[in-house]
Scaffold this motif. Sequence first.
Motif, PDB file in Angstrom:
ATOM      1  N   PRO A 101       0.808  -1.230   0.000  1.00 15.03           N
ATOM      2  CA  PRO A 101       0.000   0.000   0.000  1.00 15.03           C
ATOM      3  C   PRO A 101       0.840   1.278   0.000  1.00 15.03           C
ATOM      4  CG  PRO A 101      -0.971  -1.580   1.501  1.00 15.03           C
ATOM      5  CD  PRO A 101       0.350  -2.162   1.038  1.00 15.03           C
ATOM      6  N   ARG A 102       2.030   1.234   0.560  1.00  7.50           N
ATOM      7  CA  ARG A 102       2.857   2.452   0.573  1.00  7.50           C
ATOM      8  C   ARG A 102       3.309   2.845  -0.835  1.00  7.50           C
ATOM      9  NH1 ARG A 102       6.670  -1.172   3.150  1.00  7.50           N
ATOM     10  NH2 ARG A 102       8.275  -1.719   1.639  1.00  7.50           N
ATOM     11  N   ASP A 103       3.298   1.896  -1.772  1.00 11.45           N
ATOM     12  CA  ASP A 103       3.612   2.226  -3.156  1.00 11.45           C
ATOM     13  C   ASP A 103       2.571   3.173  -3.752  1.00 11.45           C
ATOM     14  OD1 ASP A 103       5.815   0.587  -2.970  1.00 11.45           O
ATOM     15  OD2 ASP A 103       4.848  -1.122  -3.945  1.00 11.45           O
ATOM     16  N   CYS A 104       1.370   3.141  -3.192  1.00 13.11           N
ATOM     17  CA  CYS A 104       0.304   4.023  -3.682  1.00 13.11           C
ATOM     18  C   CYS A 104       0.614   5.481  -3.371  1.00 13.11           C
ATOM     19  CB  CYS A 104      -1.042   3.623  -3.052  1.00 13.11           C
ATOM     20  SG  CYS A 104      -1.594   1.982  -3.568  1.00 13.11           S
ATOM     21  N   VAL A 105       1.288   5.731  -2.271  1.00 16.62           N
ATOM     22  CA  VAL A 105       1.659   7.100  -1.930  1.00 16.62           C
ATOM     23  C   VAL A 105       2.629   7.632  -2.987  1.00 16.62           C
ATOM     24  CG1 VAL A 105       2.812   8.572  -0.238  1.00 16.62           C
ATOM     25  CG2 VAL A 105       1.301   6.744   0.531  1.00 16.62           C
TER      26      VAL A 105
END
Length: 111
Positions: A101-105
């Motif tokens: 999910p941090r790749d979405c940032v």
Amino acid sequence: MAMGNAVSESLIKDCESNGSKERAEKNLLKNSHNNIVPEQTSLPVNTYKACEAGVMGRATRQYYKYAQVHLSSVARYFGNREAITRFAKAYDYGRLSAAFPRDCVSYIIGR
């Protein structure tokens, strides 16, 4: 009433009585300054949620559940073609390319 069988019969009768609705409305008017502000639509936040829904759907293999999360964000922007396209791209990025999910940032801020 939304709790189903977890609510006692007396509580249901109290909620359904005519006087309880009027008391609740008066209480809301009296304490209107304490009311919670409804969630406002924020394009970057909802774009992140769309991307995260794609990642989590793939990671947990609960595709239908997270597709519903994605569609609930899209429904807030009915008629806004640009925002819906942005959400679709973010969802696809999360579903196909992002590992966490941090790749979405990073996707949202353009890094």
